[in-house]
Scaffold this motif. Structure first.
Motif: not given
Length: 664
Positions: A105-120, A122-128
């Motif tokens: 859960f923490l990994e998903l939250r953190r990955t989405l946060q970083i992806a939003c911060g860099t507008k990535n 691809s990474t957000a979709m993969e993690a979701y």
């Protein structure tokens, strides 16, 4: 001698700690050690408070001496600390504990946060997909909101994404580096965004203002304007009395630039009557008279005849306690002051919308009027007259400039190069070549020179007093009259020249000055019959005919002549102009102009009948500082509504009636 290593924690200044330890320890061990051999311990340089490593002999005397020394030093430290600290210690800031949370859960939250911060994306979709969809890891509402904003592209604004900690292994790739960035189409982003919305709906997660804004922008970028408007109507901010959220949605609509089929950016989305109605209801709920004034003023400009639902919403304001001015109104802050980004107010204010006295306004419904004079025949405003509400000079000038831009550029830039409205809808449309445009520019300059020579400069460049002295009363759409009632079996291909001449003779007997526009093709030898030559020669001799050149739309010319000559110049035509380009670029102004300037006609058994605009404007209007009227729908209404094509149903009355409101 065997030694035992004991670790004791000290909290003392480093230099003082080592100095005291070395001196006291040496003294104690010298006293208790018969052979006076030095105590073996680590060099003071290697002691690292608060954790000090001390090596002492194993014998009991050495232990007791050392622990006695350690206790003495700890007591000295506590006394020193108590004496020196006069102020209470600050409490440590409490942090959210995450030990009990699922690491994924923490990994998903953190990955989405970083992806939003860099507008990535691809990474957000993969993690979701990997963690939420495949492994069933739960997502919090903020993560959904972040993803929706990332689908839209985060636009010009930021989004709250948290502050993720740096990975412990600095050499390992970050979550954002697992997938390379790639471009996604608007359709891909739209599909993913509405999958998220479906998930949120299934989990009963509400859409906040930011989420609505992101979804609306996504739909507009994809060209799905109807879906965007539907979603706007679904936003429940008004029904919940959240006026700030409703106004921010309005500001979002004004900032959105939609994309047409050619990929070109078009104008922003303007509120429909439904949005205005919701904002009026919400302003009544919270008592915001400034928002009520703004919404009512814009509604009066956009909607000539409001629906019954909108009319009832306006009446509810004047029947509420907020229609009476109170001392607290001066201290309260309007939502208009808190919300930024709203389009500038162009319509005249309807305020004040509050009574100075303690009595609510008087309201009369279904009030008839004299259709010739516009006089109100009964009710609280009996005897008052409705006014004609003309187009403002600024709007008039903007329409004239826009029409010329369309002629010289082929279409508005925001419509793209293949706008369906370019060409006027007559015949097969084609894209003009560069040579065609150069020729058109020359022909247009000849026309402007003709207008300047015959009628002087544009009306808005003169004083209002001079505007009434313009020498052109009627601009005539010749093709519209010439083809009127000519759609029958074996009807000729050409216009009815005699019918056009019959109208010209009729208006000349009324003392009107006219200018007839007909396309050059109507004078071609193969099309125009011999018997019509004498009629056309007469028009030429009287100087009332203007032939619009090939490659041009005659609508451009008669429209420009009417705008050029000002408010007293009417247009004789039955054309509803639904396919006219102005309905896409200046619709608000176009409706105002059409309502005040169009003369309709009919011909029965050879008899001509002309129907001039009313002496008053049938629209929401303010008669004086305390009097308002709202027109009610009547049977047969067309082009009175914001969409330009709605007609009132059979349940509407045949008579023209109004709601009258009089403040006390």
């Amino acid at each position: 001698m065997k030694i035992n290593t004991i670790q004791i924690r000290f909290h003392q200044n480093k230099k003082e700690f080592h100095r005291n330890l070395h001196a006291k320890l040496c003294k104690a061990t010298t006293t208790n050690q018969p052979n006076n051999k030095p105590l073996t311990h680590h060099s003071p340089h290697h002691c690292k408070p608060p954790s000090a490593i001390i090596c002492i002999p194993r014998k009991e005397t050495r232990k007791s001496a050392f622990f006695s020394l350690a206790g003495q030093m700890e007591g000295d430290r506590k006394r020193s600390a108590n004496a020196s600290s006069q102020q209470p210690r600050k409490k440590k800031s409490s942090k959210v504990k995450t030990k009990h949370l699922d690491p994924k859960f923490l990994e998903l939250r953190r990955t989405l946060q970083i992806a939003c911060g860099t507008k990535n994306f691809s990474t957000a979709m993969e993690a979701y997909e990997r963690l939420h969809i495949n492994e069933g890891i739960k997502m919090e509402s903020q993560s959904f909101y972040n993803l929706l904003n990332l689908c839209e592209g985060l636009s010009e604004r930021g989004v709250h994404i948290g502050t993720p900690k740096n990975p412990k292994n600095k050499d390992a790739p970050s979550a954002n580096e697992k997938l390379e960035k790639r471009e996604f189409s608007n359709e891909e982003r739209k599909k993913f965004a509405f999958e998220l919305k479906s998930k949120m709906d299934a989990n009963d997660l509400p859409l906040n203002e930011t989420a609505y804004t992101a979804l609306i922008r996504i739909l507009c970028k994809s060209g799905d304007l109807e879906e965007a408007e539907t979603l706007i109507q679904q936003a429940a901010f008004c029904s919940r009395g959240e006026l700030d959220g409703a106004l921010r949605i309005w500001a979002t609509m004004a900032s959105i630039k939609r994309i047409n089929k050619t990929g070109k950016i078009e104008i922003s989305i303007e509120p429909t009557e439904k949005e205005y109605c919701m904002i009026i209801k919400c302003a009544t709920m919270v008592g915001d008279f400034e928002v009520m004034d703004r919404a009512l003023s814009d509604l009066a400009e956009d909607v000539l005849v409001p629906s019954l639902d909108t009319t009832n919403a306006i009446i509810q304001w004047f029947q509420s306690k907020h229609a009476i001015r109170s001392a607290s109104d001066k201290e309260s802050e309007s939502a208009l002051e808190r919300v930024t980004g709203l389009p500038s107010a162009e319509a005249p204010s309807f305020g004040p919308l509050q009574c100075a006295s303690s009595t609510l306004p008087e309201i009369s419904k279904s009030v008839p009027i004299d259709l010739i004079t516009g006089t109100i025949e009964s009710g609280c405003l009996e005897g008052m007259k409705l006014k004609p509400v003309p187009l403002t000079l600024n709007a008039w000038q903007a329409m004239l400039a826009t029409n010329e831009h369309i002629v010289l550029k082929g279409e508005l830039e925001e419509h793209g190069n293949v706008s369906e409205f370019a060409g006027g809808g007559k015949g097969k449309k084609r894209i003009a070549t560069k040579l065609d445009m150069e020729k058109r520019a020359e022909q247009w300059q000849d026309f402007i020179h003709f207008l300047s020579t015959k009628y002087g400069p544009p009306s808005f460049e003169q004083d209002a007093a001079n505007d009434i002295n313009r020498s052109l009363d009627l601009v005539i759409d010749g093709a519209n009259i010439g083809y009127y009632k000519q759609n029958f079996a074996k009807s000729p291909r050409h216009v009815d020249y005699r019918q056009i001449d019959r109208f010209l003779e009729h208006v000349k007997r009324e003392g009107k000055t006219v200018l007839l526009f007909l396309h050059a093709r109507h004078f071609a030898t193969k099309l125009m019959p011999r018997w019509a030559e004498s009629i056309v020669d007469k028009w030429d001799k009287e100087g009332i005919l203007y032939r619009t050149p090939y490659g041009c739309n005659d609508d451009w010319f008669w429209m420009h002549a009417a705008l050029w000559c000002g408010r007293k110049t009417m247009v004789l035509s039955n054309d509803e102009m639904r396919d006219h380009h102005f309905q896409m670029c200046a619709y608000r102004s176009f409706l105002r102009w059409k309502e005040r300037q169009q003369v309709r006609f009919d011909i029965i058994s050879g008899q001509v009948s002309l129907f001039y605009p009313d002496v008053y404007s049938r629209r929401i209007q303010k008669l004086d500082d305390k009097s308002f009227v709202i027109p009610l729908p009547k049977r047969g209404d067309e082009n009175r509504f914001l969409d330009g094509s709605h007609a009132a149903d059979d349940s509407a009355p045949e008579e023209e009636t109004y709601v009258c409101i009089k403040q006390r």
